[in-house]
Design an enzyme around this catalytic site. Structure first.
Site, PDB file in Angstrom:
ATOM      1  N   ASP A 184       0.803  -1.228  -3.972  1.00 37.70           N
ATOM      2  CA  ASP A 184      -0.024  -1.756  -2.903  1.00 37.70           C
ATOM      3  C   ASP A 184      -0.161  -3.260  -3.146  1.00 37.70           C
ATOM      4  OD1 ASP A 184      -1.989  -1.893  -0.803  1.00 37.70           O
ATOM      5  OD2 ASP A 184      -3.504  -1.986  -2.389  1.00 37.70           O
TER       6      ASP A 184
ATOM      7  N   ASP B 139      -2.914  -5.808  -1.587  1.00 41.28           N
ATOM      8  CA  ASP B 139      -4.253  -6.397  -1.714  1.00 41.28           C
ATOM      9  C   ASP B 139      -5.083  -5.634  -2.757  1.00 41.28           C
ATOM     10  OD1 ASP B 139      -3.592  -8.225   0.267  1.00 41.28           O
ATOM     11  OD2 ASP B 139      -4.348  -6.944   1.874  1.00 41.28           O
TER      12      ASP B 139
ATOM     13  N   SER C 116      -3.312  -4.121   9.062  1.00 40.18           N
ATOM     14  CA  SER C 116      -3.798  -3.957  10.433  1.00 40.18           C
ATOM     15  C   SER C 116      -4.361  -5.261  10.983  1.00 40.18           C
ATOM     16  CB  SER C 116      -4.863  -2.861  10.490  1.00 40.18           C
ATOM     17  OG  SER C 116      -6.057  -3.288   9.877  1.00 40.18           O
TER      18      SER C 116
ATOM     19  N   CYS D 245       0.016   5.637  13.829  1.00 37.09           N
ATOM     20  CA  CYS D 245       1.435   5.414  13.529  1.00 37.09           C
ATOM     21  C   CYS D 245       1.864   6.280  12.352  1.00 37.09           C
ATOM     22  CB  CYS D 245       1.676   3.935  13.207  1.00 37.09           C
ATOM     23  SG  CYS D 245       0.846   3.412  11.685  1.00 37.09           S
TER      24      CYS D 245
ATOM     25  N   CYS E  25       3.303   5.009   9.689  1.00 34.74           N
ATOM     26  CA  CYS E  25       3.474   4.227   8.458  1.00 34.74           C
ATOM     27  C   CYS E  25       2.175   3.870   7.752  1.00 34.74           C
ATOM     28  CB  CYS E  25       4.318   2.984   8.720  1.00 34.74           C
ATOM     29  SG  CYS E  25       3.967   2.017  10.184  1.00 34.74           S
TER      30      CYS E  25
HETATM   31 MG   LIG Z   1      -5.404  -2.439  -1.730  1.00 30.50          MG
HETATM   32 ZN   LIG Z   2       1.989   1.610  11.027  1.00 28.09          ZN
END
Ligand SMILES: [Mg+2]
Ligand SMILES: [Zn+2]
Length: 190
Positions: free
Chosen positions: A6, A8, A52, A96, A98
């Site tokens: 990941d 962040d 997002s 979605c 993903c």
């Molecule tokens: Mg994170």
């Molecule tokens: Zn997505």
């Protein structure tokens, strides 16, 4: 081995606010070094990140790509490499394929790296949705780091456990252990 990260809270600092510019993208120095050490040792590193903020209009693909170019530059300056970066730009309401905890990003990584499955991959994240995505996609293990959201996630996991998850102070501690095992065989204590 493939290590899927990941972004962040794992690679860069994260305190809950959207990171909307290259200036706000502040790497965790020991994480950059850890990525470089992994790839110098022959492992592959990929990044899978929910963004997002793009759907919300906080920043665009160009700005996100500039953050990722900065990440790649920093890792490469230490003799390492980032093999693949994928992101979900969608809003949670878009439903979605993903956005983590769904597995679409991890499947994209698998395909882009020419792998048939993720059985030799480990997912590393600071949020429950990272770990869920990794385990659902067939990664052999999931690792939680205590940076970013990680301490909160660790508490959540105590009330609602999630398969086999190991917990680490930060990405560097995870990598220290992984590379130590490469040298010495499995370690007895953690
Ligand atoms: Mg994170
Ligand atoms: Zn997505």
């Amino acid at each position: 081995m493939l290590i899927i990260l990941d972004r962040d809270g794992v690679i860069n600092r994260y305190h809950g606010e959207y990171i909307c510019s290259v200036e706000e993208w502040l790497p965790i120095a020991s994480s950059i070094e850890a990525i470089a050490r992994l790839t110098r040792a022959g492992h592959q590193v990929a990044v899978a990140t929910n963004q997002s903020g793009i759907a919300r209009g906080f920043y665009d693909h160009l700005i996100l790509n500039a953050m990722h170019a900065q990440l790649e530059r920093l890792v490469e300056s230490l003799g390492g490499r980032v093999d693949c970066i994928v992101y979900c730009p969608h809003h949670p309401d878009e439903d979605c394929r993903c956005r983590k905890p769904r597995t679409g990003l991890l499947e994209d990584i698998r395909d882009r790296l020419g792998l048939s499955d993720l059985h030799d991959a480990i997912m590393v994240g600071d949020s429950r949705k990272d770990l869920e995505a990794g385990l659902s996609a067939g990664c052999k293990a999931a690792a939680l780091v205590r940076t970013g959201n990680g301490r909160r996630t660790e508490k959540e996991l105590q009330t609602a456990p999630l398969g086999q998850v190991t917990v680490w102070r930060n990405l560097a501690a995870f990598v220290d252990d992984l590379l130590d095992e490469d040298d010495d065989g499995p370690s007895v204590t953690r």
